[in-house]
Design a protein around this motif. Structure first.
Motif, PDB file in Angstrom:
ATOM      1  N   ILE A   1      68.382  -2.420   1.134  1.00 57.24           N
ATOM      2  CA  ILE A   1      68.384  -1.353   0.120  1.00 57.24           C
ATOM      3  C   ILE A   1      67.578  -0.164   0.635  1.00 57.24           C
ATOM      4  CG2 ILE A   1      67.769  -0.786  -2.256  1.00 57.24           C
ATOM      5  CD1 ILE A   1      70.009  -2.868  -1.912  1.00 57.24           C
ATOM      6  N   HIS A   2      66.471  -0.530   1.327  1.00 59.53           N
ATOM      7  CA  HIS A   2      65.641   0.525   1.892  1.00 59.53           C
ATOM      8  C   HIS A   2      66.433   1.365   2.893  1.00 59.53           C
ATOM      9  CE1 HIS A   2      62.075   2.523   3.334  1.00 59.53           C
ATOM     10  NE2 HIS A   2      62.358   2.160   4.589  1.00 59.53           N
ATOM     11  N   PHE A   3      67.245   0.684   3.712  1.00 58.11           N
ATOM     12  CA  PHE A   3      68.096   1.418   4.664  1.00 58.11           C
ATOM     13  C   PHE A   3      69.041   2.376   3.934  1.00 58.11           C
ATOM     14  CE2 PHE A   3      67.851  -2.107   8.116  1.00 58.11           C
ATOM     15  CZ  PHE A   3      66.722  -1.501   8.642  1.00 58.11           C
ATOM     16  N   VAL A   4      69.643   1.848   2.883  1.00 59.57           N
ATOM     17  CA  VAL A   4      70.602   2.673   2.120  1.00 59.57           C
ATOM     18  C   VAL A   4      69.917   3.953   1.641  1.00 59.57           C
ATOM     19  CG1 VAL A   4      72.083   2.795   0.080  1.00 59.57           C
ATOM     20  CG2 VAL A   4      71.960   0.687   1.413  1.00 59.57           C
ATOM     21  N   LYS A   5      68.757   3.758   1.034  1.00 57.09           N
ATOM     22  CA  LYS A   5      68.042   4.899   0.477  1.00 57.09           C
ATOM     23  C   LYS A   5      67.619   5.894   1.562  1.00 57.09           C
ATOM     24  CE  LYS A   5      66.353   2.803  -3.762  1.00 57.09           C
ATOM     25  NZ  LYS A   5      65.178   2.335  -4.490  1.00 57.09           N
ATOM     26  N   GLU A   6      67.255   5.346   2.719  1.00 59.30           N
ATOM     27  CA  GLU A   6      66.784   6.219   3.790  1.00 59.30           C
ATOM     28  C   GLU A   6      67.924   6.955   4.485  1.00 59.30           C
ATOM     29  OE1 GLU A   6      63.702   7.030   5.005  1.00 59.30           O
ATOM     30  OE2 GLU A   6      62.932   6.068   3.180  1.00 59.30           O
ATOM     31  N   MET A   7      69.059   6.277   4.603  1.00 56.63           N
ATOM     32  CA  MET A   7      70.110   6.843   5.441  1.00 56.63           C
ATOM     33  C   MET A   7      71.139   7.695   4.693  1.00 56.63           C
ATOM     34  SD  MET A   7      70.685   3.698   8.016  1.00 56.63           S
ATOM     35  CE  MET A   7      69.474   3.335   9.274  1.00 56.63           C
ATOM     36  N   MET A   8      71.244   7.456   3.386  1.00 59.59           N
ATOM     37  CA  MET A   8      72.234   8.223   2.626  1.00 59.59           C
ATOM     38  C   MET A   8      71.556   9.436   1.987  1.00 59.59           C
ATOM     39  SD  MET A   8      75.229   6.878   2.954  1.00 59.59           S
ATOM     40  CE  MET A   8      74.964   6.323   4.623  1.00 59.59           C
ATOM     41  N   ASN A   9      72.319  10.512   1.818  1.00 63.39           N
ATOM     42  CA  ASN A   9      71.741  11.721   1.215  1.00 63.39           C
ATOM     43  C   ASN A   9      71.728  11.656  -0.308  1.00 63.39           C
ATOM     44  OD1 ASN A   9      73.187  12.523   3.890  1.00 63.39           O
ATOM     45  ND2 ASN A   9      71.592  14.046   3.567  1.00 63.39           N
ATOM     46  N   LYS A  10      72.690  10.885  -0.864  1.00 59.90           N
ATOM     47  CA  LYS A  10      72.739  10.823  -2.333  1.00 59.90           C
ATOM     48  C   LYS A  10      73.280   9.463  -2.728  1.00 59.90           C
ATOM     49  CE  LYS A  10      74.450  13.446  -6.299  1.00 59.90           C
ATOM     50  NZ  LYS A  10      75.492  14.403  -6.701  1.00 59.90           N
ATOM     51  N   ILE A  11      72.640   8.884  -3.731  1.00 60.64           N
ATOM     52  CA  ILE A  11      73.089   7.574  -4.207  1.00 60.64           C
ATOM     53  C   ILE A  11      73.265   7.665  -5.709  1.00 60.64           C
ATOM     54  CG2 ILE A  11      72.517   5.120  -4.396  1.00 60.64           C
ATOM     55  CD1 ILE A  11      70.475   5.771  -2.004  1.00 60.64           C
ATOM     56  N   GLU A  12      74.462   7.252  -6.197  1.00 60.72           N
ATOM     57  CA  GLU A  12      74.682   7.253  -7.653  1.00 60.72           C
ATOM     58  C   GLU A  12      75.140   5.866  -8.039  1.00 60.72           C
ATOM     59  OE1 GLU A  12      76.815  11.256  -8.748  1.00 60.72           O
ATOM     60  OE2 GLU A  12      76.975  10.857  -6.592  1.00 60.72           O
ATOM     61  N   TYR A  13      74.724   5.468  -9.219  1.00 63.40           N
ATOM     62  CA  TYR A  13      75.117   4.135  -9.683  1.00 63.40           C
ATOM     63  C   TYR A  13      75.586   4.243 -11.129  1.00 63.40           C
ATOM     64  CZ  TYR A  13      74.926  -0.562 -11.569  1.00 63.40           C
ATOM     65  OH  TYR A  13      75.252  -1.717 -12.203  1.00 63.40           O
ATOM     66  N   GLN A  14      76.605   3.450 -11.445  1.00 61.08           N
ATOM     67  CA  GLN A  14      77.047   3.375 -12.836  1.00 61.08           C
ATOM     68  C   GLN A  14      77.585   1.976 -13.102  1.00 61.08           C
ATOM     69  OE1 GLN A  14      80.347   5.847 -13.892  1.00 61.08           O
ATOM     70  NE2 GLN A  14      79.778   5.859 -16.054  1.00 61.08           N
TER      71      GLN A  14
END
Lengths: 110, 791
Positions: free
Chosen positions: B764-777
């Motif tokens: 999850i940490h990788f996702v947050k670090e590597m992506m510019n924007k994260i949206e969840y629904q």
């Protein structure tokens, strides 16, 4: 992923080539655990041909480090590609692992 | 203020128009007699003038004849006498001398003999007696210079054997004056044979005739003239004519009419003729003429035509003036009279203006007569009284009405104040509601409020009836709903309890149709209860429209202890729940047609993709447009609630690829292959490819290992959106346990010392670090993650 193993008088060198991910981390896990179980507590992991690693692979490296640290052995990494090094930095592993530029440099610490 | 034209008021008035009308009529009526009279007068005047001229001509001719008669008679008698040889020439001469002394016109007489007849020695012998300066003188005529045998006065009677009047001539030898000679032949018996022996002449002075002719006075410039047989003008007052020949004058371009008239005159006819003029070329005149008997002379009277009508013209001028003055007098008189007649109307108009401006006590003009204007004035008076009392009543009722209305306005404010607005909904929900009351206060209601953080209560209702009673009942319903909702009862019990309370104190048997729903904001599931209210609509994003055709019980307030059921509806993304009251479908237009359910449904279909606020406003506008010109009969209430799909991208990707994987680790190879394929296709840098690879593997394996409670196969859908050459979006959808990676705290994952270090959470940490924007629904039963990578 392919693994290469080279036993010297100072340490065991394990080379990783290709992708280290969820599908194949267990191969690395078995190899390393076998070495540790056989009292090999001086291990160098050579990564110059590893072009991908996911957290599953990192988990194996972390696990190996923890075990060897408990046995007062030495576990070092060397030859990380630029992309891989970044992953290590993001994950904070650069402060935990001993990482050397190449095999020659790593030899000197044993 | 209205602009007026005071200077033209008179012209536009009745008085002026009527007067003008009368005048025109009178002028038309009088015109014909005037023209006919003029014609008759002309004819009569002409006849009269002709008669007058003819008579004057004849009288003058008679006057000439009177003068000439003795001049002819005396020598004839003497010549007769001389046929007798006993009468001596001397005797004759003496009688003739006496005659000339007594006759005013005859001034000379001569006894002229044939050669050697009176005296054997004398060739010429002609004793001539004549008056000169009142004295009688004697002279003997006849000489080498004055050979009287060649003179007309001697030659003609001898040739013709009868008395002759000579042409006028100027005799210098005898009388030295313009004269005419009447010459009578003398016969005597010589040797038994009647032989011509000489002539006896009487010289008549023409100056005497000039006097008669000059005394002729007809019209203004009319005149007489005397002509001889040969046309010589004997005398005329016109000096230009004297000593001329009338024929010469007539021929000298005087026109054919003049020539004809002169010819007739010289033939000795007695007539009156029309001609062009004699002494001047263009002076149309009449010529009256008659012969003077024996002499061969003719007398004429000339008078210009225009003078004939002079009097007529004068008369006509006078008449025109009289006519004009009469018309003017008539105009003034009629205006005066009609103004007098219309003055009361004008006053009435002024008073009416005052009344119109609000002065109901304005005095009406007093009329004692019983004419039409007086009747109108009286009728006006009655109207004024009625208007006054009507306005008075109106003022009273208006005051009372205003009081009630102001109170109603307060009630309206309270009622509207009770309705919630400006509601803060979670990001993925959109809610808007409006109530448009028919009168100041209405019987519709809507409401929405949070039951807790996750649950929203929405309600709409319509109290039977309108106005104040309905609004009071509505307020009670709404207050009870809020009060009961705090007890956190299940919805069906909440409704039953609401119904029981409303039934308790309900003397007027009022009831309310009611729809209430409790929405789980996280799952999108709504539990609802429809108590006799209009079926709500579900509007899908593509314009498809459904209706929740479910009744869960009777309207509230009818029977106590009624039971109510509930129904569950699960929202799909982007759907809008539209709830209305019958104020929309029952709206009437000018043609008395209802707005109707079909119209509502079709219009709603056109509103797909709108947000709830514009949907509501557009629908209200459509109803208003439909019922333009009619009074709004019922409250109109709309409540719209939308379950939004936040992650739907507004900027459309250029390319999209789908990949569906089973929840098995072995599927990672397909994922990797797909990523490699797209990396090449979209020319993504190697580093980015690796990051995408890593992030997707982490999320996928996470799902495979921890996402499901069961061990059944599940599908994980991955979409790759190529936005542009610097942006890629990844969409993951699975039907596993709710898992909001944004809520996972990974901040301290990397700071742990080696002994504490866990591998979990690193992905999850990788996702947050590597992506510019994260949206969840969490949409229904699915987790949706949208990742944006910019490079």
């Amino acid at each position: 992923m392919e693994l290469f193993e080279e036993k010297t008088d100072k340490c065991v060198v394990v080379g990783i080539s290709g992708r280290l991910d969820t599908t194949n981390y267990s191969v690395l896990e078995k190899r390393l655990m076998d070495l540790i179980d056989n009292r090999h507590d001086r291990i160098m992991v050579e990564c110059s041909r590893m072009d991908y690693v996911s957290s599953s692979g990192l988990r194996i490296l972390l696990m190996a480090l923890k075990k060897i640290s408990l046995a007062k052995g030495k576990f070092v990494l060397c030859g990380l590609q630029e992309n891989i090094r970044e992953i290590f930095e993001i994950s904070g592993f650069t402060s935990i692992f001993e990482i050397y530029h190449d095999k020659e440099e790593a030899y000197k610490v044993f | 203020m209205r602009f007026r034209f005071p200077q033209f008021k008179f012209i536009r008035g009745l008085a002026f128009r009527y007067s003008l009308f009368f005048l025109v009529a009178i002028m038309i009526i009088l015109f014909f007699p005037l023209v006919i009279g003029y014609g008759f007068s002309s004819i009569l005047l002409l006849e009269k003038a002709k008669n007058e001229a003819t008579i004057l001509t004849k009288q003058t001719v008679a006057q000439f004849e009177n003068v000439l008669q003795p001049t002819e008679l005396v020598p004839q008698t003497l010549v007769q006498a001389m046929e007798n040889p006993n009468i001596s020439y001397a005797e004759v001469l003496r009688i003739a001398r006496d005659f000339i002394i007594h006759d005013p016109y005859v001034f000379g007489t001569c006894l002229a003999f044939e050669p050697y007849l009176f005296n054997r020695d004398q060739y010429w012998y002609a004793p001539y007696a004549f008056e000169k300066n009142g004295k009688l003188q004697i002279r003997v005529l006849g000489s080498g210079e004055y050979d009287y045998f060649k003179m007309d006065w001697y030659r003609l009677p001898k040739l013709l054997n009868k008395p002759v009047w000579t042409e006028p001539y100027y005799d210098e030898g005898g009388g030295d004056t313009l004269m005419c000679t009447y010459s009578t032949p003398i016969y005597r018996k010589i040797n038994g044979q009647r032989t011509f022996t000489g002539v006896l002449t009487m010289d008549v002075s023409l100056s005497g005739f000039a006097h008669i002719v000059n005394s002729i006075n007809i019209f203004k410039t009319g005149y007489g003239f005397l002509v001889s047989r040969q046309g010589k003008i004997i005398t005329s007052p016109k000096t230009v004519m004297n000593n001329l020949n009338i024929i010469d004058l007539a021929i000298a371009g005087r026109g054919i009419k003049t020539q004809i008239a002169i010819r007739q005159m010289l033939k000795g006819k007695s007539e009156i003729k029309d001609m062009d003029g004699i002494e001047s070329k263009k002076n149309p005149s009449f010529l009256s003429f008659a012969p003077v008997s024996n002499t061969g002379w003719s007398f004429g009277i000339v008078f210009p035509k225009e003078e004939l009508f002079d009097d007529l013209y004068t008369f006509l001028k006078f008449m025109s003036w009289m006519f004009g003055i009469s018309i003017l007098v008539l105009l003034v008189t009629t205006i005066f009279i009609t103004r007098r007649m219309t003055r009361p109307i004008v006053r009435l108009v002024e008073t009416t203006h005052k009344i119109g401006q609000g002065d109901f006590n304005a005095k009406l003009p007093i009329r004692k007569s019983r004419d039409e204007v007086a009747q109108l004035t009286r009728a006006f008076g009655v109207m004024q009284d009625e208007l006054r009392s009507y306005i008075h009543n109106l003022e009273e009722t208006t005051t009372a009405k205003e009081k009630i209305e102001s109170e109603l306005q307060v009630a309206h404010n309270i009622q509207m104040g009770m309705l919630p607005r400006g509601f803060k909904t979670p990001e993925n929900w959109d809610l808007f509601a409006t109530l448009d009351p028919a009168k100041a206060v209405g019987g519709d209601l809507y409401d929405f409020f949070y039951l807790d953080d996750d649950h929203l209560c929405i309600a709409i209702g319509d109290v039977a009836g309108k106005g104040v009673p309905a609004s009071l009942f509505m307020m009670v319903t709404r207050t009870l709903l809020r009060a009961k909702a705090t007890a956190k009862l299940p919805l069906n019990q909440l409704m039953s309890s609401l119904n029981d309370e409303l039934c308790k104190e309900n003397p007027n048997e009022m009831f309310v149709t009611f729809f209430a729903g409790i929405v789980d904001l996280t799952s999108g599931v709504m539990e609802f209860c429809n108590a006799g209210h209009n079926y709500p609509y579900i509007l899908h994003e593509n314009g498809k429209l459904d209706q929740l055709k479910i009744r869960n019980g009777l309207p509230l307030g009818i029977f106590a202890n009624s039971t109510y059921t509930t129904t569950t509806y699960s929202f799909n993304p982007c759907e809008i729940l539209v709830m209305t009251t019958d104020g929309i479908t029952d709206a009437l237009n000018m043609a008395n047609n209802f707005f109707g359910e079909a119209h509502l449904a079709s219009f709603l279909t056109s509103l797909a993709k709108k947000d709830t606020k514009s949907l509501t406003e557009l629908l209200i506008a459509e109803v208003k447009r439909f019922s333009t010109g009619t009074e709004q009969a019922d409250d109109i209430t709309i409540l719209a609630l939308q379950y939004k799909d936040l992650l739907r991208k507004t900027n459309q990707p250029m390319q999209t690829y789908h990949l569906t994987l089973l929840n098995q680790v072995t599927e990672l190879e397909s994922l990797e292959a797909k990523i490699e394929e797209l990396a090449e296709l979209w020319q993504i840098p190697a580093k980015v490819v690796m990051e995408i690879n890593l992030v997707l593997e982490e999320l996928f394996t996470n799902m495979v290992f921890y996402g499901y409670n069961d061990h059944e196969p599940h599908l994980i859908k991955i979409e790759f959106h190529f936005i542009d050459e610097h942006q890629i979006q990844l969409r993951l959808e699975d039907d596993g346990k709710p898992f909001n990676l944004l809520e996972k705290n990974t901040g301290n994952v990397i700071d742990q010392p080696l002994s504490e270090r866990q591998i979990g959470g690193l992905g999850i940490h990788f996702v947050k670090e590597m992506m510019n924007k994260i949206e969840y629904q969490r949409l229904g039963n699915n987790n949706i993650i949208l990742l944006t990578k910019i490079f």
